[in-house]
Write a protein that holds these residues in place. Structure first.
Motif, PDB file in Angstrom:
ATOM      1  N   GLY A 113       0.799  -1.217   0.000  1.00 51.93           N
ATOM      2  CA  GLY A 113       0.000   0.000   0.000  1.00 51.93           C
ATOM      3  C   GLY A 113       0.831   1.266   0.000  1.00 51.93           C
ATOM      4  N   ASP A 114       0.140   2.354  -0.280  1.00 54.95           N
ATOM      5  CA  ASP A 114       0.730   3.681  -0.261  1.00 54.95           C
ATOM      6  C   ASP A 114      -0.319   4.614   0.335  1.00 54.95           C
ATOM      7  N   LEU A 115       0.046   5.306   1.366  1.00 54.47           N
ATOM      8  CA  LEU A 115      -0.911   6.197   2.031  1.00 54.47           C
ATOM      9  C   LEU A 115      -1.408   7.307   1.114  1.00 54.47           C
ATOM     10  N   VAL A 139      -3.210 -10.480   2.576  1.00 54.83           N
ATOM     11  CA  VAL A 139      -3.552  -9.388   1.668  1.00 54.83           C
ATOM     12  C   VAL A 139      -4.705  -8.575   2.263  1.00 54.83           C
ATOM     13  N   LEU A 140      -5.710  -9.259   2.794  1.00 53.24           N
ATOM     14  CA  LEU A 140      -6.827  -8.578   3.449  1.00 53.24           C
ATOM     15  C   LEU A 140      -6.328  -7.732   4.617  1.00 53.24           C
ATOM     16  N   SER A 141      -5.455  -8.300   5.423  1.00 51.52           N
ATOM     17  CA  SER A 141      -4.910  -7.588   6.567  1.00 51.52           C
ATOM     18  C   SER A 141      -4.150  -6.329   6.138  1.00 51.52           C
ATOM     19  N   PHE A 164      -4.149  -0.252   5.448  1.00 54.95           N
ATOM     20  CA  PHE A 164      -4.050   0.986   4.677  1.00 54.95           C
ATOM     21  C   PHE A 164      -5.403   1.658   4.460  1.00 54.95           C
ATOM     22  N   GLY A 165      -6.471   1.103   5.055  1.00 56.40           N
ATOM     23  CA  GLY A 165      -7.783   1.730   4.978  1.00 56.40           C
ATOM     24  C   GLY A 165      -8.523   1.508   3.664  1.00 56.40           C
ATOM     25  N   ILE A 166      -8.077   0.548   2.874  1.00 55.85           N
ATOM     26  CA  ILE A 166      -8.727   0.272   1.596  1.00 55.85           C
ATOM     27  C   ILE A 166     -10.152  -0.235   1.820  1.00 55.85           C
ATOM     28  N   ASP A 167     -10.394  -0.844   2.964  1.00 53.04           N
ATOM     29  CA  ASP A 167     -11.733  -1.369   3.267  1.00 53.04           C
ATOM     30  C   ASP A 167     -12.774  -0.260   3.448  1.00 53.04           C
ATOM     31  N   VAL A 199     -15.674  -3.372  -0.573  1.00 53.01           N
ATOM     32  CA  VAL A 199     -16.320  -4.312   0.336  1.00 53.01           C
ATOM     33  C   VAL A 199     -15.497  -5.592   0.315  1.00 53.01           C
ATOM     34  N   MET A 200     -15.061  -6.030   1.493  1.00 55.96           N
ATOM     35  CA  MET A 200     -14.195  -7.205   1.581  1.00 55.96           C
ATOM     36  C   MET A 200     -14.347  -7.865   2.938  1.00 55.96           C
ATOM     37  N   GLY A 201     -13.834  -9.071   3.025  1.00 57.43           N
ATOM     38  CA  GLY A 201     -13.809  -9.788   4.292  1.00 57.43           C
ATOM     39  C   GLY A 201     -15.091 -10.560   4.565  1.00 57.43           C
ATOM     40  N   GLY A 202     -15.089 -11.277   5.666  1.00 57.76           N
ATOM     41  CA  GLY A 202     -16.255 -12.061   6.074  1.00 57.76           C
ATOM     42  C   GLY A 202     -16.597 -13.146   5.069  1.00 57.76           C
ATOM     43  N   LYS A 203     -17.871 -13.255   4.721  1.00 55.49           N
ATOM     44  CA  LYS A 203     -18.341 -14.268   3.774  1.00 55.49           C
ATOM     45  C   LYS A 203     -17.683 -14.132   2.404  1.00 55.49           C
TER      46      LYS A 203
END
Length: 191
Positions: A116-118, A145-147, A152-155, A159-163
């Motif tokens: 990432g890059d801020l 990758v999710l972590s 970097f606040g991409i979430d 929409v990512m993670g979970g199911k």
């Protein structure tokens, strides 16, 4: 890496190189010659270049009537050195938005790393702002990758993670996959 190839079982439904609205219309992949590499590792010739040194993709389905596309990614997503989000946004996504696509399913199981890059979040923000009632989903991200993306606040934009990190998508028709993901997104967004 040369054995990782894009999903091909939907080719009877959609081929980006045959779609005049696709950024890859008339794009020709070699059937036998390995022409692209990531860090000196050859990759399968069916991946399409978006002009990044480390991230390749394949638009495996687009539905202009319902405004969604399924894009499979492969390689290393590197915003720090290559500004891959800018390259993806400018070279592929802006053309698709222009054709009415406002919902994106990014298949990410072959995204091996994220750097990432801020300073790069402007492009994520811009992409999200241009979608009106749309969304961007990252499907089947690897844990590290999710972590890193979350760090970097991409979430905030995607929409990512979970199911979405353990979804069996290959056995579904693309419209069925879209309906399932749309329902997940609407629940998360409270709609």
């Amino acid at each position: 890496m040369h054995t990782l190839e894009p999903y091909f079982n939907w080719r009877n439904l959609y081929i980006a190189a045959e779609d005049p609205l696709s950024p890859f219309f008339e794009y020709q992949n070699s059937e036998v010659h390995f022409t692209d590499s990531i860090y000196n590792f050859l990759i399968h010739p069916q991946w399409d270049s978006m002009e990044s040194e480390t991230l390749f993709l394949k638009v495996i389905y687009a539905d202009y009537q319902h405004g969604f596309a399924v894009i499979e990614l492969m390689g290393e997503w590197n915003d720090l050195l290559n500004n891959d989000i800018m390259t993806l946004k400018r070279n592929i996504i802006e053309l698709m938005i222009g054709e009415g696509i406002n919902k994106y399913i990014l298949i990410c199981e072959n995204v091996l790393n994220f750097h990432g890059d801020l300073e790069a979040d402007d492009y994520y923000d811009e992409w999200q702002d241009e979608l009106e009632d749309g969304w961007i989903v990252m499907l089947n991200l690897r844990d590290h990758v999710l972590s890193e993306m979350s760090r970097f606040g991409i979430d905030r934009y995607l929409v990512m993670g979970g199911k979405l990190d353990d979804m069996s998508w290959r056995t579904r028709h693309p419209k069925q996959l879209f309906e399932i993901i749309d329902a997940v997104v609407m629940r998360r967004l409270g709609g």
